[in-house]
Design an enzyme around this catalytic site. Structure first.
Site, PDB file in Angstrom:
ATOM      1  N   ILE A  14       0.931  -1.271  -0.268  1.00 50.49           N
ATOM      2  CA  ILE A  14      -0.035  -0.079  -0.096  1.00 50.49           C
ATOM      3  C   ILE A  14       0.992   1.322  -0.048  1.00 50.49           C
ATOM      4  CG2 ILE A  14      -0.315   0.329   2.662  1.00 50.49           C
ATOM      5  CD1 ILE A  14      -2.914   0.798  -0.496  1.00 50.49           C
ATOM      6  N   LYS A  90      -5.232   1.966   7.923  1.00 46.10           N
ATOM      7  CA  LYS A  90      -6.053   1.050   8.729  1.00 46.10           C
ATOM      8  C   LYS A  90      -5.904  -0.226   8.941  1.00 46.10           C
ATOM      9  CE  LYS A  90      -7.592  -1.552   6.399  1.00 46.10           C
ATOM     10  NZ  LYS A  90      -7.546  -2.631   5.358  1.00 46.10           N
ATOM     11  N   ASP A 168      -9.765  -7.482   7.095  1.00 44.10           N
ATOM     12  CA  ASP A 168      -8.762  -6.543   6.449  1.00 44.10           C
ATOM     13  C   ASP A 168      -9.461  -5.622   5.374  1.00 44.10           C
ATOM     14  OD1 ASP A 168      -5.905  -5.519   6.424  1.00 44.10           O
ATOM     15  OD2 ASP A 168      -6.209  -6.005   4.361  1.00 44.10           O
TER      16      ASP A 168
HETATM   17  P1  NAP Z   1       2.577  -5.227   3.154  1.00 45.69           P
HETATM   18  O1  NAP Z   1       2.823  -5.399   1.655  1.00 45.69           O
HETATM   19  O2  NAP Z   1       2.915  -6.754   3.864  1.00 45.69           O
HETATM   20  O3  NAP Z   1       3.497  -4.237   3.714  1.00 45.69           O
HETATM   21  C1  NAP Z   1       3.920  -4.019   4.954  1.00 45.69           C
HETATM   22  C2  NAP Z   1       5.567  -3.626   5.109  1.00 45.69           C
HETATM   23  O4  NAP Z   1       5.865  -3.383   6.227  1.00 45.69           O
HETATM   24  C3  NAP Z   1       6.466  -4.582   4.547  1.00 45.69           C
HETATM   25  O5  NAP Z   1       7.353  -4.101   3.750  1.00 45.69           O
HETATM   26  C4  NAP Z   1       7.042  -5.058   5.885  1.00 45.69           C
HETATM   27  O6  NAP Z   1       8.424  -5.745   5.599  1.00 45.69           O
HETATM   28  C5  NAP Z   1       7.391  -3.718   6.393  1.00 45.69           C
HETATM   29  N1  NAP Z   1       7.631  -4.159   7.884  1.00 45.69           N
HETATM   30  C6  NAP Z   1       7.382  -5.205   8.695  1.00 45.69           C
HETATM   31  N2  NAP Z   1       7.914  -4.956   9.996  1.00 45.69           N
HETATM   32  C7  NAP Z   1       8.632  -3.588   9.960  1.00 45.69           C
HETATM   33  C8  NAP Z   1       8.885  -2.745  10.964  1.00 45.69           C
HETATM   34  N3  NAP Z   1       9.344  -3.146  12.158  1.00 45.69           N
HETATM   35  N4  NAP Z   1       9.245  -1.472  10.349  1.00 45.69           N
HETATM   36  C9  NAP Z   1       9.195  -0.802   9.316  1.00 45.69           C
HETATM   37  N5  NAP Z   1       8.623  -1.806   8.210  1.00 45.69           N
HETATM   38  C10 NAP Z   1       8.368  -3.040   8.707  1.00 45.69           C
HETATM   39  O7  NAP Z   1       1.232  -4.873   3.806  1.00 45.69           O
HETATM   40  P2  NAP Z   1       0.476  -3.827   3.173  1.00 45.69           P
HETATM   41  O8  NAP Z   1      -0.463  -4.359   1.969  1.00 45.69           O
HETATM   42  O9  NAP Z   1       1.123  -2.801   2.638  1.00 45.69           O
HETATM   43  O10 NAP Z   1      -0.606  -3.371   4.116  1.00 45.69           O
HETATM   44  C11 NAP Z   1      -0.126  -2.523   5.432  1.00 45.69           C
HETATM   45  C12 NAP Z   1      -1.192  -1.836   6.005  1.00 45.69           C
HETATM   46  O11 NAP Z   1      -1.851  -1.154   4.984  1.00 45.69           O
HETATM   47  C13 NAP Z   1      -2.133  -2.761   6.609  1.00 45.69           C
HETATM   48  O12 NAP Z   1      -2.624  -2.235   7.828  1.00 45.69           O
HETATM   49  C14 NAP Z   1      -3.285  -2.812   5.496  1.00 45.69           C
HETATM   50  O13 NAP Z   1      -4.533  -3.194   6.243  1.00 45.69           O
HETATM   51  C15 NAP Z   1      -3.410  -1.529   5.023  1.00 45.69           C
HETATM   52  N6  NAP Z   1      -4.010  -1.652   3.671  1.00 45.69           N
HETATM   53  C16 NAP Z   1      -3.309  -2.197   2.828  1.00 45.69           C
HETATM   54  C17 NAP Z   1      -3.987  -2.250   1.454  1.00 45.69           C
HETATM   55  C18 NAP Z   1      -3.681  -3.236   0.333  1.00 45.69           C
HETATM   56  O14 NAP Z   1      -4.524  -3.047  -0.554  1.00 45.69           O
HETATM   57  N7  NAP Z   1      -2.611  -3.918   0.575  1.00 45.69           N
HETATM   58  C19 NAP Z   1      -4.747  -1.225   1.096  1.00 45.69           C
HETATM   59  C20 NAP Z   1      -5.156  -0.311   2.320  1.00 45.69           C
HETATM   60  C21 NAP Z   1      -4.761  -0.345   3.655  1.00 45.69           C
HETATM   61  P3  NAP Z   1       8.549  -7.291   5.384  1.00 45.69           P
HETATM   62  O15 NAP Z   1       7.812  -7.770   4.335  1.00 45.69           O
HETATM   63  O16 NAP Z   1      10.018  -7.469   4.955  1.00 45.69           O
HETATM   64  O17 NAP Z   1       8.061  -7.877   6.799  1.00 45.69           O
END
Ligand code: NAP
Length: 310
Positions: A14, A90, A168
């Site tokens: 995201i 969120k 989620d």
């Molecule tokens: P994601 O692709 O798994 O991204 C999360 C990132 O955070 C990864 O790069 C992860 O690295 C990193 N991370 C993990 N531990 C960390 C730390 N201690 N310090 C800094 N970075 C760290 O997840 P995402 O889909 O972007 O979602 C993240 C949030 O956004 C969630 O709450 C989700 O509900 C929300 N969101 C997502 C979407 C969507 O469509 N994907 C839409 C709206 C909102 P590693 O992978 O190396 O652990």
């Protein structure tokens, strides 16, 4: 006016797809760093952790937390204690109590806290709320069904406690419903289908009502292949309103009444800069409360094990 020096913590899906372009397009901000254990962005300093970021960048004003929700509380409190304004992706926390504590930390630090609900900024949501405010609502049906393997590949945190599973995306539907329906509503029943190798549901069937007995149903499914469904149908005394495609289209009966360009994240960043400039916070936990109620009051069934590759 000086731009707000902002950093992104958690440079995953995201952050790359939405936060980065929204920040880059908004003159209110200057992106000054990324914190992520593995991912990086060229042209700005990259740090392996939020600790390292806060330690090395005293000129930082604000942090957008785009990490998995299980990290929200510790990272938000750390950034606020360091004197930074904080935008929470969120959900704003893994539990309601965490969010209360983050709020208290923001008050103590005298910094702005924004619990963002991006779906509320979908273009047709305001139009739907206005249309419904003048009609008698008889029934609501929410259908939020997507293919987790397509949208969330490798996101193992979804299946751990605090990861919420199908809630989620489902919480996005609840963030819209709580914004467009005229009265507060509350959970009546929840059926949660939890894969035997996971801690969180892969599907959920919910019923809600409000003080006037309005029937509200919600079906969340993480295994929908083919066309994806992010729709809210509202039957009223004068016809059916459908908020379709995650809030980007408004249909009345079979006629498309409004369709807008996606401005969810630009809208969030506009709001965050206003909050910072006016010394305010915006934290609404209502969608998270409904999820907590479903986990508290839901009936669980065991489903087939889930694997990303199946
Ligand atoms: P994601 O692709 O798994 O991204 C999360 C990132 O955070 C990864 O790069 C992860 O690295 C990193 N991370 C993990 N531990 C960390 C730390 N201690 N310090 C800094 N970075 C760290 O997840 P995402 O889909 O972007 O979602 C993240 C949030 O956004 C969630 O709450 C989700 O509900 C929300 N969101 C997502 C979407 C969507 O469509 N994907 C839409 C709206 C909102 P590693 O992978 O190396 O652990």
């Amino acid at each position: 006016m000086q731009p707000i020096n902002i950093a992104i913590a958690g440079f995953g899906k995201i952050a790359r797809d939405q936060h980065l372009p929204a920040i880059q397009a908004d003159p209110n901000y200057r992106l000054v760093a990324i914190a992520d254990p593995h991912a990086s962005l060229s042209g700005v300093p990259n740090f392996p952790s939020l600790d390292a970021l806060l330690e090395n960048l005293p000129e930082l004003d604000a942090v957008a937390l785009c990490t998995p929700p299980q990290l929200r509380h510790s990272q938000a409190c750390q950034a606020l204690a360091a004197g930074k304004h904080v935008m929470l992706e969120k959900p704003p926390g893994a539990t309601l109590s965490e969010v209360e504590d983050i709020k208290a930390s923001a008050t103590r630090a005298n910094r702005s806290l924004f619990a963002s609900w991006h779906s509320r900024y979908a273009p047709a949501v305001g139009h739907a709320a206005a249309w419904l405010s003048e009609r008698r609502i008889e029934r609501v049906n929410i259908e939020w069904k997507e293919d987790v393997r397509h949208w969330h590949p490798g996101q193992t945190w979804l299946w751990e406690p605090g990861g919420m599973g199908v809630f989620d995306p489902g919480i996005n539907a609840l963030s819209i419903a709580t914004a467009i329906l005229p009265r507060p509503f509350f959970l009546q029943t929840a059926s949660l289908s939890v894969p035997e190798n996971c801690q969180t549901p892969i599907a959920a069937s919910l019923t809600f009502s409000d003080r006037d007995g309005l029937p509200i149903g919600a079906e969340f499914d993480f295994l929908q292949t083919g066309p994806q469904t992010w729709d809210i149908h509202v039957d009223t005394s004068v016809g059916r309103m459908t908020l379709a495609q995650g809030g980007s289209q408004l249909w009345i009966d079979d006629k498309l009444e409004y369709e807008g360009k996606d401005r969810e994240y630009p809208g969030l960043y506009e709001r965050f800069s206003q909050l910072i400039r006016t010394g305010q916070s915006d934290v609404d936990v209502t969608p998270l409360r409904h999820v907590a109620d479903a986990f508290l009051n839901g009936r669980r069934t065991v489903a087939a094990p889930f694997s990303d590759s199946a």
